[in-house]
Design an enzyme around this catalytic site. Structure first.
Site, PDB file in Angstrom:
ATOM      1  N   LYS A 190      42.353  24.614  74.908  1.00 48.89           N
ATOM      2  CA  LYS A 190      41.413  25.371  74.063  1.00 48.89           C
ATOM      3  C   LYS A 190      40.393  24.449  73.369  1.00 48.89           C
ATOM      4  O   LYS A 190      40.574  23.219  73.327  1.00 48.89           O
ATOM      5  CB  LYS A 190      42.213  26.175  73.037  1.00 48.89           C
ATOM      6  CG  LYS A 190      43.090  27.271  73.673  1.00 48.89           C
ATOM      7  CD  LYS A 190      43.814  28.091  72.599  1.00 48.89           C
ATOM      8  CE  LYS A 190      44.637  29.208  73.223  1.00 48.89           C
ATOM      9  NZ  LYS A 190      45.327  30.029  72.174  1.00 48.89           N
ATOM     10  N   PHE A 221      42.954  39.846  64.545  1.00 53.39           N
ATOM     11  CA  PHE A 221      42.374  38.526  64.763  1.00 53.39           C
ATOM     12  C   PHE A 221      41.514  38.453  66.018  1.00 53.39           C
ATOM     13  O   PHE A 221      41.037  37.371  66.377  1.00 53.39           O
ATOM     14  CB  PHE A 221      43.480  37.454  64.814  1.00 53.39           C
ATOM     15  CG  PHE A 221      44.540  37.695  65.871  1.00 53.39           C
ATOM     16  CD1 PHE A 221      44.336  37.338  67.195  1.00 53.39           C
ATOM     17  CD2 PHE A 221      45.760  38.266  65.528  1.00 53.39           C
ATOM     18  CE1 PHE A 221      45.308  37.554  68.169  1.00 53.39           C
ATOM     19  CE2 PHE A 221      46.744  38.486  66.493  1.00 53.39           C
ATOM     20  CZ  PHE A 221      46.513  38.128  67.817  1.00 53.39           C
ATOM     21  N   ARG A 252      55.620  27.429  78.820  1.00 53.88           N
ATOM     22  CA  ARG A 252      55.698  27.932  77.443  1.00 53.88           C
ATOM     23  C   ARG A 252      56.643  27.065  76.603  1.00 53.88           C
ATOM     24  O   ARG A 252      56.421  26.909  75.396  1.00 53.88           O
ATOM     25  CB  ARG A 252      56.065  29.416  77.438  1.00 53.88           C
ATOM     26  CG  ARG A 252      54.905  30.262  78.034  1.00 53.88           C
ATOM     27  CD  ARG A 252      55.010  31.738  77.712  1.00 53.88           C
ATOM     28  NE  ARG A 252      54.893  32.011  76.295  1.00 53.88           N
ATOM     29  CZ  ARG A 252      53.765  32.392  75.674  1.00 53.88           C
ATOM     30  NH1 ARG A 252      52.633  32.530  76.344  1.00 53.88           N
ATOM     31  NH2 ARG A 252      53.776  32.632  74.388  1.00 53.88           N
ATOM     32  N   THR A 275      53.706  29.955  69.302  1.00 55.50           N
ATOM     33  CA  THR A 275      52.310  30.289  68.996  1.00 55.50           C
ATOM     34  C   THR A 275      51.868  29.665  67.678  1.00 55.50           C
ATOM     35  O   THR A 275      50.784  29.074  67.589  1.00 55.50           O
ATOM     36  CB  THR A 275      52.146  31.822  68.917  1.00 55.50           C
ATOM     37  OG1 THR A 275      52.675  32.403  70.117  1.00 55.50           O
ATOM     38  CG2 THR A 275      50.695  32.205  68.734  1.00 55.50           C
ATOM     39  N   ARG A 300      51.976  22.208  70.859  1.00 52.39           N
ATOM     40  CA  ARG A 300      51.482  22.845  69.627  1.00 52.39           C
ATOM     41  C   ARG A 300      52.011  22.148  68.375  1.00 52.39           C
ATOM     42  O   ARG A 300      51.282  22.046  67.377  1.00 52.39           O
ATOM     43  CB  ARG A 300      51.817  24.331  69.662  1.00 52.39           C
ATOM     44  CG  ARG A 300      50.864  25.091  70.617  1.00 52.39           C
ATOM     45  CD  ARG A 300      51.351  26.463  70.932  1.00 52.39           C
ATOM     46  NE  ARG A 300      50.302  27.314  71.532  1.00 52.39           N
ATOM     47  CZ  ARG A 300      50.535  28.515  72.045  1.00 52.39           C
ATOM     48  NH1 ARG A 300      51.770  29.014  72.052  1.00 52.39           N
ATOM     49  NH2 ARG A 300      49.545  29.231  72.556  1.00 52.39           N
ATOM     50  N   ASN A 319      45.401  26.679  68.415  1.00 57.47           N
ATOM     51  CA  ASN A 319      46.718  26.132  68.776  1.00 57.47           C
ATOM     52  C   ASN A 319      46.710  25.430  70.138  1.00 57.47           C
ATOM     53  O   ASN A 319      47.725  25.353  70.813  1.00 57.47           O
ATOM     54  CB  ASN A 319      47.799  27.215  68.684  1.00 57.47           C
ATOM     55  CG  ASN A 319      47.521  28.395  69.595  1.00 57.47           C
ATOM     56  OD1 ASN A 319      46.568  28.377  70.369  1.00 57.47           O
ATOM     57  ND2 ASN A 319      48.363  29.407  69.514  1.00 57.47           N
ATOM     58  N   HIS A 337      46.671  27.732  75.939  1.00 58.00           N
ATOM     59  CA  HIS A 337      47.112  29.066  76.370  1.00 58.00           C
ATOM     60  C   HIS A 337      48.017  28.891  77.578  1.00 58.00           C
ATOM     61  O   HIS A 337      47.769  28.020  78.415  1.00 58.00           O
ATOM     62  CB  HIS A 337      45.918  29.939  76.788  1.00 58.00           C
ATOM     63  CG  HIS A 337      46.343  31.171  77.559  1.00 58.00           C
ATOM     64  ND1 HIS A 337      46.731  32.319  76.926  1.00 58.00           N
ATOM     65  CD2 HIS A 337      46.506  31.389  78.891  1.00 58.00           C
ATOM     66  CE1 HIS A 337      47.098  33.210  77.851  1.00 58.00           C
ATOM     67  NE2 HIS A 337      46.967  32.664  79.047  1.00 58.00           N
TER      68      HIS A 337
HETATM   69  P1  GDP Z   1      50.450  32.942  72.883  1.00 59.72           P
HETATM   70  O1  GDP Z   1      50.869  33.708  74.118  1.00 59.72           O
HETATM   71  O2  GDP Z   1      51.538  32.049  72.357  1.00 59.72           O
HETATM   72  O3  GDP Z   1      49.158  32.193  73.067  1.00 59.72           O
HETATM   73  O4  GDP Z   1      50.208  34.018  71.706  1.00 59.72           O
HETATM   74  P2  GDP Z   1      49.608  35.521  71.735  1.00 59.72           P
HETATM   75  O5  GDP Z   1      49.443  36.010  73.151  1.00 59.72           O
HETATM   76  O6  GDP Z   1      50.437  36.333  70.813  1.00 59.72           O
HETATM   77  O7  GDP Z   1      48.182  35.352  71.040  1.00 59.72           O
HETATM   78  C1  GDP Z   1      47.080  34.865  71.771  1.00 59.72           C
HETATM   79  C2  GDP Z   1      46.341  33.870  70.901  1.00 59.72           C
HETATM   80  O8  GDP Z   1      45.791  34.548  69.768  1.00 59.72           O
HETATM   81  C3  GDP Z   1      47.198  32.760  70.281  1.00 59.72           C
HETATM   82  O9  GDP Z   1      47.475  31.682  71.144  1.00 59.72           O
HETATM   83  C4  GDP Z   1      46.338  32.341  69.116  1.00 59.72           C
HETATM   84  O10 GDP Z   1      45.237  31.511  69.549  1.00 59.72           O
HETATM   85  C5  GDP Z   1      45.787  33.685  68.635  1.00 59.72           C
HETATM   86  N1  GDP Z   1      46.626  34.292  67.602  1.00 59.72           N
HETATM   87  C6  GDP Z   1      47.881  34.813  67.743  1.00 59.72           C
HETATM   88  N2  GDP Z   1      48.356  35.306  66.586  1.00 59.72           N
HETATM   89  C7  GDP Z   1      47.364  35.089  65.676  1.00 59.72           C
HETATM   90  C8  GDP Z   1      47.240  35.403  64.270  1.00 59.72           C
HETATM   91  O11 GDP Z   1      48.138  35.959  63.641  1.00 59.72           O
HETATM   92  N3  GDP Z   1      46.055  35.025  63.682  1.00 59.72           N
HETATM   93  C9  GDP Z   1      45.043  34.419  64.367  1.00 59.72           C
HETATM   94  N4  GDP Z   1      43.920  34.091  63.701  1.00 59.72           N
HETATM   95  N5  GDP Z   1      45.119  34.135  65.676  1.00 59.72           N
HETATM   96  C10 GDP Z   1      46.272  34.449  66.321  1.00 59.72           C
HETATM   97 MG    MG Z   2      49.961  35.330  75.041  1.00 55.97          MG
END
Ligand code: GDP
Ligand code: MG
Length: 140
Positions: free
Chosen positions: A11, A59, A87, A93, A104, A114, A117
């Site tokens: 990212k 978000f 992962r 996350t 991370r 973070n 992806h």
């Molecule tokens: P991942 O699969 O671990 O990447 O997590 P998710 O699929 O739940 O979320 C996608 C992306 O959205 C994350 O990697 C973060 O960049 C962002 N994100 C997730 N949760 C939050 C949150 O609570 N606040 C904000 N600002 N960004 C978030």
């Molecule tokens: Mg995801």
């Protein structure tokens, strides 16, 4: 165990800090092979479509703005159980919850910025790889 492929994105927070090589070393040391890789600037439309599953989340707009704030590195990683393995290598996350040694934990700036992806299931991995790569670009 099955050999799988998964989509990875380094990212903008990580490309900005010149961390592509250190992150790639985590994947390779963790047993994954980088079988495709390209550095691109995503458009707003591409980022919105890629993260469409999160469209209703509070978000979403911030996430799209972040993902187009600088270049990203799109990658396909291959290996045994690559989706789950990646992962594990990425960590949780929220970096506050990420295990020691994960990308991370070491590099993420926040729950949003973070650093990486990774696809979360075989169906999404196939969709996400096809979204960014043509078959001829994947060289195992
Ligand atoms: P991942 O699969 O671990 O990447 O997590 P998710 O699929 O739940 O979320 C996608 C992306 O959205 C994350 O990697 C973060 O960049 C962002 N994100 C997730 N949760 C939050 C949150 O609570 N606040 C904000 N600002 N960004 C978030
Ligand atoms: Mg995801």
């Amino acid at each position: 165990m099955a050999v799988e492929r998964t989509l990875s994105i380094i990212k903008p927070d990580a490309t900005r800090r010149n961390l592509t090589g250190k992150i790639n070393a985590k994947f390779e040391d963790g047993g994954l092979r980088i079988v495709a890789q390209k550095r691109v600037q995503l458009s707003q439309a591409q980022a919105e479509q890629f993260y469409g599953v999160h469209r209703e989340r509070p978000f979403f707009n911030d996430l799209v703005s972040f993902m187009i704030s600088g270049p990203v590195v799109l990658q396909v990683l291959e290996g045994e159980n690559a989706i789950a393995r990646n992962r594990e290598i990425m960590g949780a996350t929220n970096p506050a919850n990420a295990a020691e040694g994960t990308i991370r934990k070491e590099f993420a700036e926040s729950i949003e910025a973070n650093s990486v992806h990774g696809s979360d299931a075989p169906e999404t991995a196939a969709q996400e790889i096809a979204f960014f790569f043509a078959g001829i670009e994947l060289v195992g």
